[in-house]
Design a protein around this motif. Structure first.
Motif, PDB file in Angstrom:
ATOM      1  N   ARG A  68      -6.258   2.280   3.562  1.00 48.74           N
ATOM      2  CA  ARG A  68      -5.027   1.857   2.856  1.00 48.74           C
ATOM      3  C   ARG A  68      -5.355   1.465   1.432  1.00 48.74           C
ATOM      4  O   ARG A  68      -6.525   1.294   1.077  1.00 48.74           O
ATOM      5  CB  ARG A  68      -4.446   0.612   3.533  1.00 48.74           C
ATOM      6  N   GLY A  69      -4.329   1.258   0.626  1.00 49.33           N
ATOM      7  CA  GLY A  69      -4.447   0.615  -0.672  1.00 49.33           C
ATOM      8  C   GLY A  69      -5.459   1.265  -1.602  1.00 49.33           C
ATOM      9  O   GLY A  69      -5.540   2.494  -1.723  1.00 49.33           O
ATOM     10  N   ILE A  70      -6.233   0.423  -2.276  1.00 46.08           N
ATOM     11  CA  ILE A  70      -7.197   0.899  -3.276  1.00 46.08           C
ATOM     12  C   ILE A  70      -8.200   1.858  -2.635  1.00 46.08           C
ATOM     13  O   ILE A  70      -8.527   2.909  -3.198  1.00 46.08           O
ATOM     14  CB  ILE A  70      -7.917  -0.311  -3.920  1.00 46.08           C
ATOM     15  N   GLY A  71      -8.695   1.510  -1.444  1.00 41.85           N
ATOM     16  CA  GLY A  71      -9.712   2.339  -0.785  1.00 41.85           C
ATOM     17  C   GLY A  71      -9.199   3.733  -0.464  1.00 41.85           C
ATOM     18  O   GLY A  71      -9.928   4.725  -0.578  1.00 41.85           O
ATOM     19  N   ALA A  72      -7.925   3.820  -0.060  1.00 42.19           N
ATOM     20  CA  ALA A  72      -7.335   5.138   0.235  1.00 42.19           C
ATOM     21  C   ALA A  72      -7.235   5.954  -1.053  1.00 42.19           C
ATOM     22  O   ALA A  72      -7.496   7.174  -1.050  1.00 42.19           O
ATOM     23  CB  ALA A  72      -5.964   4.972   0.883  1.00 42.19           C
ATOM     24  N   THR A  82      -8.135  -1.259  11.534  1.00 41.99           N
ATOM     25  CA  THR A  82      -7.033  -1.044  12.473  1.00 41.99           C
ATOM     26  C   THR A  82      -6.281   0.258  12.172  1.00 41.99           C
ATOM     27  O   THR A  82      -5.546   0.749  13.003  1.00 41.99           O
ATOM     28  CB  THR A  82      -6.026  -2.213  12.386  1.00 41.99           C
ATOM     29  N   GLY A  83      -6.470   0.795  10.967  1.00 38.29           N
ATOM     30  CA  GLY A  83      -5.627   1.892  10.510  1.00 38.29           C
ATOM     31  C   GLY A  83      -6.176   3.282  10.784  1.00 38.29           C
ATOM     32  O   GLY A  83      -6.274   4.111   9.868  1.00 38.29           O
ATOM     33  N   LEU A  84      -6.488   3.549  12.059  1.00 41.26           N
ATOM     34  CA  LEU A  84      -7.000   4.890  12.398  1.00 41.26           C
ATOM     35  C   LEU A  84      -6.000   5.976  12.006  1.00 41.26           C
ATOM     36  O   LEU A  84      -6.371   7.018  11.441  1.00 41.26           O
ATOM     37  CB  LEU A  84      -7.306   4.964  13.902  1.00 41.26           C
ATOM     38  N   GLY A 103      -7.531  -6.831 -11.381  1.00 45.52           N
ATOM     39  CA  GLY A 103      -6.545  -7.911 -11.424  1.00 45.52           C
ATOM     40  C   GLY A 103      -5.526  -7.658 -10.333  1.00 45.52           C
ATOM     41  O   GLY A 103      -5.872  -7.170  -9.251  1.00 45.52           O
ATOM     42  N   PHE A 104      -4.258  -7.931 -10.599  1.00 44.36           N
ATOM     43  CA  PHE A 104      -3.229  -7.775  -9.570  1.00 44.36           C
ATOM     44  C   PHE A 104      -2.787  -6.310  -9.478  1.00 44.36           C
ATOM     45  O   PHE A 104      -2.421  -5.698 -10.481  1.00 44.36           O
ATOM     46  CB  PHE A 104      -2.047  -8.699  -9.857  1.00 44.36           C
ATOM     47  N   VAL A 105      -2.874  -5.785  -8.268  1.00 42.84           N
ATOM     48  CA  VAL A 105      -2.613  -4.363  -8.023  1.00 42.84           C
ATOM     49  C   VAL A 105      -1.562  -4.270  -6.913  1.00 42.84           C
ATOM     50  O   VAL A 105      -1.631  -5.039  -5.932  1.00 42.84           O
ATOM     51  CB  VAL A 105      -3.923  -3.662  -7.571  1.00 42.84           C
ATOM     52  N   ASP A 131      -0.515  -3.502  -0.100  1.00 43.70           N
ATOM     53  CA  ASP A 131      -0.051  -4.381   0.986  1.00 43.70           C
ATOM     54  C   ASP A 131      -0.521  -5.813   0.750  1.00 43.70           C
ATOM     55  O   ASP A 131       0.150  -6.769   1.118  1.00 43.70           O
ATOM     56  CB  ASP A 131      -0.609  -3.909   2.336  1.00 43.70           C
ATOM     57  N   MET A 132      -1.737  -5.945   0.137  1.00 40.35           N
ATOM     58  CA  MET A 132      -2.316  -7.274  -0.063  1.00 40.35           C
ATOM     59  C   MET A 132      -1.437  -8.144  -0.968  1.00 40.35           C
ATOM     60  O   MET A 132      -1.325  -9.337  -0.773  1.00 40.35           O
ATOM     61  CB  MET A 132      -3.724  -7.134  -0.666  1.00 40.35           C
ATOM     62  N   THR A 133      -0.818  -7.523  -1.968  1.00 42.44           N
ATOM     63  CA  THR A 133      -0.008  -8.307  -2.918  1.00 42.44           C
ATOM     64  C   THR A 133       1.486  -8.233  -2.591  1.00 42.44           C
ATOM     65  O   THR A 133       2.287  -8.869  -3.263  1.00 42.44           O
ATOM     66  CB  THR A 133      -0.245  -7.829  -4.367  1.00 42.44           C
TER      67      THR A 133
HETATM   68  N1  LIG Z   1      -4.584  -5.728  -4.409  1.00 40.88           N
HETATM   69  C1  LIG Z   1      -5.043  -6.520  -5.353  1.00 40.88           C
HETATM   70  O1  LIG Z   1      -4.291  -7.063  -6.174  1.00 40.88           O
HETATM   71  C2  LIG Z   1      -6.528  -6.754  -5.486  1.00 40.88           C
HETATM   72  C3  LIG Z   1      -6.993  -7.431  -6.621  1.00 40.88           C
HETATM   73  C4  LIG Z   1      -8.345  -7.655  -6.776  1.00 40.88           C
HETATM   74  C5  LIG Z   1      -9.233  -7.234  -5.805  1.00 40.88           C
HETATM   75  N2  LIG Z   1      -8.763  -6.601  -4.700  1.00 40.88           N
HETATM   76  C6  LIG Z   1      -9.744  -6.192  -3.704  1.00 40.88           C
HETATM   77  O2  LIG Z   1      -9.661  -4.804  -3.532  1.00 40.88           O
HETATM   78  C7  LIG Z   1     -10.009  -4.457  -2.189  1.00 40.88           C
HETATM   79  C8  LIG Z   1      -8.904  -3.595  -1.579  1.00 40.88           C
HETATM   80  O3  LIG Z   1      -7.705  -4.343  -1.636  1.00 40.88           O
HETATM   81  P1  LIG Z   1      -6.276  -3.704  -1.272  1.00 40.88           P
HETATM   82  O4  LIG Z   1      -5.275  -4.459  -2.058  1.00 40.88           O
HETATM   83  O5  LIG Z   1      -6.336  -2.236  -1.338  1.00 40.88           O
HETATM   84  O6  LIG Z   1      -6.164  -4.191   0.246  1.00 40.88           O
HETATM   85  P2  LIG Z   1      -5.236  -3.661   1.452  1.00 40.88           P
HETATM   86  O7  LIG Z   1      -4.164  -2.769   0.963  1.00 40.88           O
HETATM   87  O8  LIG Z   1      -4.891  -4.888   2.210  1.00 40.88           O
HETATM   88  O9  LIG Z   1      -6.277  -2.771   2.300  1.00 40.88           O
HETATM   89  C9  LIG Z   1      -7.409  -3.399   2.826  1.00 40.88           C
HETATM   90  C10 LIG Z   1      -8.358  -2.378   3.394  1.00 40.88           C
HETATM   91  O10 LIG Z   1      -9.501  -3.092   3.888  1.00 40.88           O
HETATM   92  C11 LIG Z   1      -9.588  -2.901   5.301  1.00 40.88           C
HETATM   93  N3  LIG Z   1      -9.928  -4.186   5.925  1.00 40.88           N
HETATM   94  C12 LIG Z   1      -9.221  -5.335   5.893  1.00 40.88           C
HETATM   95  N4  LIG Z   1      -9.863  -6.286   6.612  1.00 40.88           N
HETATM   96  C13 LIG Z   1     -10.971  -5.702   7.106  1.00 40.88           C
HETATM   97  C14 LIG Z   1     -12.024  -6.148   7.934  1.00 40.88           C
HETATM   98  N5  LIG Z   1     -12.057  -7.408   8.416  1.00 40.88           N
HETATM   99  N6  LIG Z   1     -13.015  -5.272   8.240  1.00 40.88           N
HETATM  100  C15 LIG Z   1     -12.999  -4.015   7.774  1.00 40.88           C
HETATM  101  N7  LIG Z   1     -12.021  -3.508   6.993  1.00 40.88           N
HETATM  102  C16 LIG Z   1     -11.023  -4.352   6.668  1.00 40.88           C
HETATM  103  C17 LIG Z   1      -8.227  -2.432   5.762  1.00 40.88           C
HETATM  104  O11 LIG Z   1      -8.426  -1.650   6.945  1.00 40.88           O
HETATM  105  P3  LIG Z   1      -7.278  -1.444   8.083  1.00 40.88           P
HETATM  106  O12 LIG Z   1      -5.959  -1.347   7.387  1.00 40.88           O
HETATM  107  O13 LIG Z   1      -7.699  -0.162   8.736  1.00 40.88           O
HETATM  108  O14 LIG Z   1      -7.347  -2.617   9.005  1.00 40.88           O
HETATM  109  C18 LIG Z   1      -7.765  -1.614   4.564  1.00 40.88           C
HETATM  110  O15 LIG Z   1      -8.320  -0.314   4.596  1.00 40.88           O
HETATM  111  C19 LIG Z   1     -10.226  -5.780  -1.462  1.00 40.88           C
HETATM  112  O16 LIG Z   1     -11.591  -6.078  -1.421  1.00 40.88           O
HETATM  113  C20 LIG Z   1      -9.487  -6.778  -2.338  1.00 40.88           C
HETATM  114  O17 LIG Z   1     -10.008  -8.076  -2.197  1.00 40.88           O
HETATM  115  C21 LIG Z   1      -7.433  -6.340  -4.516  1.00 40.88           C
END
Ligand SMILES: NC(=O)c1ccc[n+]([C@@H]2O[C@H](COP(=O)([O-])OP(=O)(O)OC[C@H]3O[C@@H](n4cnc5c(N)ncnc54)[C@H](OP(=O)(O)O)[C@@H]3O)[C@@H](O)[C@H]2O)c1
Length: 245
Positions: free
Chosen positions: A17-21, A40-42, A185-187, A190-192
């Motif tokens: 999901r998110g940035i990783g996807a 969880t997101g197979l 920063g803020f992206v 789902d996290m935000t």
């Molecule tokens: N979004 C922002 O504003 C922001 C800002 C700064 C830094 N970041 C960092 O960027 C990274 C990606 O963030 P995102 O916003 O893309 O997050 P996201 O949309 O919530 O996605 C999180 C990803 O990490 C996986 N994940 C979550 N908990 C996990 C665990 N306990 N073990 C293994 N995998 C896990 C999820 O897998 P499943 O869905 O398959 O469970 C999902 O693929 C994170 O490290 C976050 O801290 C994000």
């Protein structure tokens, strides 16, 4: 390296999901083969794989389970015979002021962000060391650089990733492995999504570009550090629209 990436193999944690996807898709579009971890997101990971036939391999990984770190790395190396890039993106946000957070919950945030990142790195290093141009990117956060009220645990974990990455850069340079840190920063992910509208407005006002970033913008920064920044190691790149200025 940035012309033809067809031979490169990457492992992206939290790729479902998110940035990783976005990183997974962008790497695949450049011709890389990518192990994309999900917890969880197979279903989401399988959709990514279907969109890039033969180039994306969904792999289970849980930050809090060291056995899954070794298994994820082995799965990718067994499948494609090598590993060139590791993008340590999986992470979990959990906020709360220190005085209002139980000790166990506070430490769980550190553990859930840091432990699996270190475990995955440890498992991948021997394979990266045999790549002709290996690299590691740690996805930290600007919150880990400048701090943020209500985020002591998350910020401490993200800050630790900076210290870990910079020290590791010094340890593994002799194997040719570059290690860099990306601090978004803020992206919009789902996290935000959970950020209330009033806070969202405050964040946008404090961001000099006036908006949240997109996952594609962060993916481009990650790929720059991973694949193109061949004279960068131990660097911290902020991609925050100027929020931390
Ligand atoms: N979004 C922002 O504003 C922001 C800002 C700064 C830094 N970041 C960092 O960027 C990274 C990606 O963030 P995102 O916003 O893309 O997050 P996201 O949309 O919530 O996605 C999180 C990803 O990490 C996986 N994940 C979550 N908990 C996990 C665990 N306990 N073990 C293994 N995998 C896990 C999820 O897998 P499943 O869905 O398959 O469970 C999902 O693929 C994170 O490290 C976050 O801290 C994000």
């Amino acid at each position: 390296m940035d012309g033809n990436n067809y031979d490169r193999v990457a492992l992206v944690s939290g790729g479902s999901r998110g940035i990783g996807a976005a990183v997974t898709s962008a790497l695949a579009e450049r011709g890389c083969r990518v192990g994309c971890t999900y917890r969880t997101g197979l279903e989401e990971a399988e959709k990514l794989a279907a969109g890039h036939p033969g180039q994306v391999l969904p792999v289970q990984f849980d930050l809090s389970d060291p056995a899954t770190a070794t298994a994820a790395v082995n799965r990718v190396v067994d499948h494609w015979g090598r590993m060139d890039s590791l993008i340590l993106n999986a992470g979990q946000w959990a906020g709360g002021r220190l005085a209002e957070t139980a000790a166990d919950s506070w430490w769980r945030v550190i553990d859930s962000n840091l432990r699996g990142t270190v475990d995955l790195t440890r498992a991948a290093l021997p394979y990266l060391a045999t790549s002709p141009s290996p690299s590691i990117v740690l996805v930290s956060s600007v919150v880990g650089l400048i701090g943020h009220a209500g985020d002591t645990a998350y910020a401490a974990a993200k800050s630790a990733m900076v210290g870990f990455g910079r020290s590791l850069a010094k340890e593994v340079a002799r194997d040719g492995i570059r290690v860099n840190i990306l601090a978004p920063g803020f992206v919009a992910t789902d996290m935000t999504d959970a950020v209330p509208l009033s806070s969202r407005k405050r964040i946008e006002d404090a961001t000099i570009l006036g908006r949240f970033g997109t996952v594609d913008e962060i993916a481009r920064a990650a790929i720059f550090l991973s694949e193109e920044a061949t004279f960068c190691t131990g660097s911290v790149l902020t991609a925050d629209g100027g929020w931390a200025l």
